[in-house]
Design an enzyme around this catalytic site. Structure first.
Site, PDB file in Angstrom:
ATOM      1  N   HIS A 138      27.334  59.094  62.347  1.00  0.00           N
ATOM      2  CA  HIS A 138      28.150  60.087  63.272  1.00  0.00           C
ATOM      3  C   HIS A 138      28.365  61.392  62.744  1.00  0.00           C
ATOM      4  O   HIS A 138      28.016  61.425  61.595  1.00  0.00           O
ATOM      5  CB  HIS A 138      29.485  59.372  63.613  1.00  0.00           C
ATOM      6  N   HIS A 139      28.801  62.278  63.681  1.00  0.00           N
ATOM      7  CA  HIS A 139      28.953  63.649  63.133  1.00  0.00           C
ATOM      8  C   HIS A 139      30.277  63.629  62.143  1.00  0.00           C
ATOM      9  O   HIS A 139      30.824  62.626  61.948  1.00  0.00           O
ATOM     10  CB  HIS A 139      29.957  64.508  64.406  1.00  0.00           C
TER      11      HIS A 139
ATOM     12  N   MET B   9      34.968  62.507  83.386  1.00  0.00           N
ATOM     13  CA  MET B   9      34.115  61.239  83.590  1.00  0.00           C
ATOM     14  C   MET B   9      33.838  61.481  85.195  1.00  0.00           C
ATOM     15  O   MET B   9      32.840  61.107  85.485  1.00  0.00           O
ATOM     16  CB  MET B   9      34.697  60.117  83.212  1.00  0.00           C
TER      17      MET B   9
ATOM     18  N   LYS C 287      34.259  62.783  62.466  1.00  0.00           N
ATOM     19  CA  LYS C 287      34.918  61.273  62.633  1.00  0.00           C
ATOM     20  C   LYS C 287      35.667  60.849  61.409  1.00  0.00           C
ATOM     21  O   LYS C 287      35.473  60.890  60.352  1.00  0.00           O
ATOM     22  CB  LYS C 287      33.582  60.636  62.900  1.00  0.00           C
TER      23      LYS C 287
ATOM     24  N   LYS D  63      38.653  64.703  89.528  1.00  0.00           N
ATOM     25  CA  LYS D  63      38.973  65.881  88.775  1.00  0.00           C
ATOM     26  C   LYS D  63      38.727  65.905  87.368  1.00  0.00           C
ATOM     27  O   LYS D  63      38.851  66.738  86.547  1.00  0.00           O
ATOM     28  CB  LYS D  63      40.285  66.646  89.090  1.00  0.00           C
TER      29      LYS D  63
ATOM     30  N   ASN E 234      32.844  49.989  78.476  1.00  0.00           N
ATOM     31  CA  ASN E 234      31.942  50.694  77.759  1.00  0.00           C
ATOM     32  C   ASN E 234      30.659  50.482  78.801  1.00  0.00           C
ATOM     33  O   ASN E 234      30.277  49.606  79.202  1.00  0.00           O
ATOM     34  CB  ASN E 234      31.292  50.207  76.385  1.00  0.00           C
TER      35      ASN E 234
ATOM     36  N   GLU F 213      41.544  71.011  97.420  1.00  0.00           N
ATOM     37  CA  GLU F 213      40.926  71.125  98.469  1.00  0.00           C
ATOM     38  C   GLU F 213      41.018  69.964  99.204  1.00  0.00           C
ATOM     39  O   GLU F 213      41.465  68.950  99.124  1.00  0.00           O
ATOM     40  CB  GLU F 213      39.271  70.882  97.911  1.00  0.00           C
ATOM     41  N   LYS F 214      40.547  70.253 100.806  1.00  0.00           N
ATOM     42  CA  LYS F 214      40.717  69.324 101.716  1.00  0.00           C
ATOM     43  C   LYS F 214      39.452  68.503 101.950  1.00  0.00           C
ATOM     44  O   LYS F 214      39.145  67.442 102.452  1.00  0.00           O
ATOM     45  CB  LYS F 214      41.175  69.816 102.914  1.00  0.00           C
TER      46      LYS F 214
END
Lengths: 255, 255, 255, 255
Positions: free
Chosen positions: D145-146, D14, D149, D11, D117, D40-41
């Protein structure tokens, strides 16, 4: 200064992205939303319409249009007639339609923009590449896209090559007695220079123009990751058209 | 069209490189050579002089000058007085000297060029970077040089940063609560953006300006490998000054 | 520890560059110089010979050989017989000669190296590219060279492609219905992947291997500017062969 | 050969991405789903469970675990006890727990993987960078990086630097009399080399390690765009653990 904006076609992906962009810019005010498929009457206090005629007496500065080729011409005409400066990302206009809309805007003395490409970065890359090719006639283009893309080279690469061709002195590049031991290694020939198309999973849309001269090199690269990138061009368009007195075709005319 | 060129300071490295360049261009004719250290009377049929006064009645179009700061002003003055358009790579002119030489050239209605930097690629990079920064205020500069270089950042990086500062809207880049766990990681701060200096053996002189925006990136890079790279700028200068009616300071004014 | 080195072929470009490298490394001692074209008896205190037989009783650890294909086999044989570990950059050995020299070295229990390529960086790039291709079967090679180069793709690119082919699972890359609107755009096909050859003035010898996968990319690039770059490989070879008990073919076996 | 896989934590983001990956690989069969939050089943014919004990008699080869630090240890233990090879992306294991799980797997003679990782590209980059640093001790790291960060340099850059430090001979890089005219220009110092952190909108997570030596350069770059990139590592883990006889910690041990 706050600019009131109507978004036509707000149910589509580009229109919805434009709505988000407008909401986040404190200099812009979302004044109205238009889409024939809308069910809502109002979203977050912004009135929603399904028929453009309901907007004829509305007060707004700019009409952002991400609709369909079929209705975009009519919408742009309507916007100009009602004093809304059009910023149009829909494609499919004929040359005659563009001419007529430019004349209409000039007679009304209001600005407007129809742009087939809103990616400022891509447009700057083309402009810079063309200028550099005047001084560095030796160049190659490498364009890189995801591996689902069918055509090679990309439309942007061809457009870039054509803009370069207009200003570069023709030169047949490479060694005179060059030989491909594996056919295709030297890429596609265009006006004496070469274009290479890379296709790999993970990539989106990227282009490099590499210039070489005795003892130096110049590399220009644009990376496009997703459609959000078009929004800085739309934003710029909105802010520029309110200062213009005529509609233009192509974002490059406002840079 | 063939342009007759005098080279002053032809015994120096830059002067000698200029001589080679002129010989290889069929639109240029090497008309005379000047250098106080010359022993020859003639090289490959080209007359050699040790005193500029011997050239006062000489017939030529352009005076290329790679001498020393001490004599360059006087040489440029002499060139203009005698109808030779100066193309000067020697540095060390004062503002007053430049003003006076511009006025002199204007009164004679002949072109000329004094250039602290003849690398067309480096000049184009600065121009493109400045223009892009108007639309993409988020940028960082990475300059890379050989590991014998003492100062960081490089003079070119600082010059590029200053040109960007003139046109970019100030913006404090990076996350508000950004933290360096190793001091210096984020580079040098300049007007809200960052400059990084890489020093490695094998490198010569390289500069990258990276722009980032939502969903896209633009990267401009210049690589300079050796002094031959300056010659395309000298060549361009020679061909442009014969069409001008006034001396200019800086190669960018002829691009 | 200081290693005494003989340089055979020191009058050639590679041999001369090797001499400079040895002099600058304080762990190495230049013991003798050999070249049939030498006129000197001694250079900076180092004895000079024109005939290898004069060296049969000489005391040294390593024999660096940058001679000609014609004499290199005989030289290597001589070196092994006399207890000098050979480090040979001359090409043109047959498979039989290499086998025989390996056997001879093994019987003498001394190391040695015959290497067609001393560029450590290029060898590492090939090794890394081959390893990465096991996990990222989608890749393209872009090799970039000066515009006087006749053949495309480069020998290094083909060698790299062959090493990749040995370990990569075959995959026909790109979209199934891919179409070249300009022929050659997609480059040369090799085992289902593509190789692109860029030729521009100012470039020397460069190679990029680009890997793409869902959501990520890996790029490996080697830049070679001049023959000095081979010297780190020669240096490494000298220091490794004194610890080996058998001659190897290919610098990769000492990495 | 088809491998039956249970996904625990399906759920979560990942876990859900792992489910998609397994469905698309014809060598893998999704055998069961586990998540305490499941309602759910059954999903597309695959049985769904909320308590792992219900799986004790289940038949499957591999147990993929993207749950929470709190339950991951217990889950891994359970998997090993019941003959499912664990492939675990959850973090937070203590050294003692890892040791114990390795011992348990060895006694059962079944493989397994716990990996902090799963990005194969990032792991290859680190491995290649460490190896290259043995031969090219002059290097600098640039990580990009963006701009949201907070920390600089990135954890991956520090990890890479540490791996390099283990094998590289210490060297204080740069000119001895180097001077920063703008503080921070030369980046962060780590074991004599430098790390630079670029932060720009549009970027995601990128890292370059640049090596320089006389006459050559080697550049290794990894680009990570989104979490899908971890799935090739999970896929590899699944296929490798079925051939192992002991659990390992770190994906690098299966490359």
């Amino acid at each position: 200064m706050s600019i009131k904006v109507i978004v036509a076609g707000f149910k589509g992906r580009m229109g919805a992205t434009a709505v988000d962009m407008i909401k986040e810019d404190k200099d812009l005010v979302l004044a109205a939303l238009l889409d024939p498929f809308a069910k809502e009457k109002e979203i977050d206090g912004v009135p929603v319409f399904t028929d453009k005629r309901e907007l004829s007496q509305f007060s707004a500065d700019v009409w952002v249009d991400f609709t369909t080729p079929k209705v975009a011409y009519e919408n742009t005409h309507f916007a100009l007639e009602n004093g809304f400066r059009p910023v149009v990302g829909t494609t499919g206009f004929t040359k005659e339609e563009i001419s007529e809309l430019i004349d209409l805007s000039a007679s009304k003395k209001i600005g407007g923009l129809i742009a087939p490409n809103f990616a400022i970065g891509a447009i700057l890359l083309m402009e810079f590449a063309a200028k550099a090719s005047k001084y560095f006639p030796d160049l190659e283009i490498i364009e890189l896209h995801h591996d689902k893309k069918k055509d090679a080279p990309s439309g942007t690469a061809v457009k870039t090559a054509e803009l370069i061709k207009e200003v570069r002195s023709y030169k047949e590049q490479g060694a005179k007695d060059e030989e491909e031991t594996l056919p295709g290694a030297r890429g596609a020939e265009f006006d004496g220079f070469r274009i290479h198309s890379v296709r790999l999973p993970g990539l989106v849309a990227h282009q490099e123009v590499i210039f070489g001269a005795q003892g130096e090199g110049l590399t220009l690269r644009h990376d496009s990751y997703n459609r959000v990138s078009f929004m800085s061009g739309v934003n710029l368009g909105i802010k520029k058209v309110v200062k213009q007195e005529q509609l233009v075709y192509g974002l490059e005319h406002l840079l």
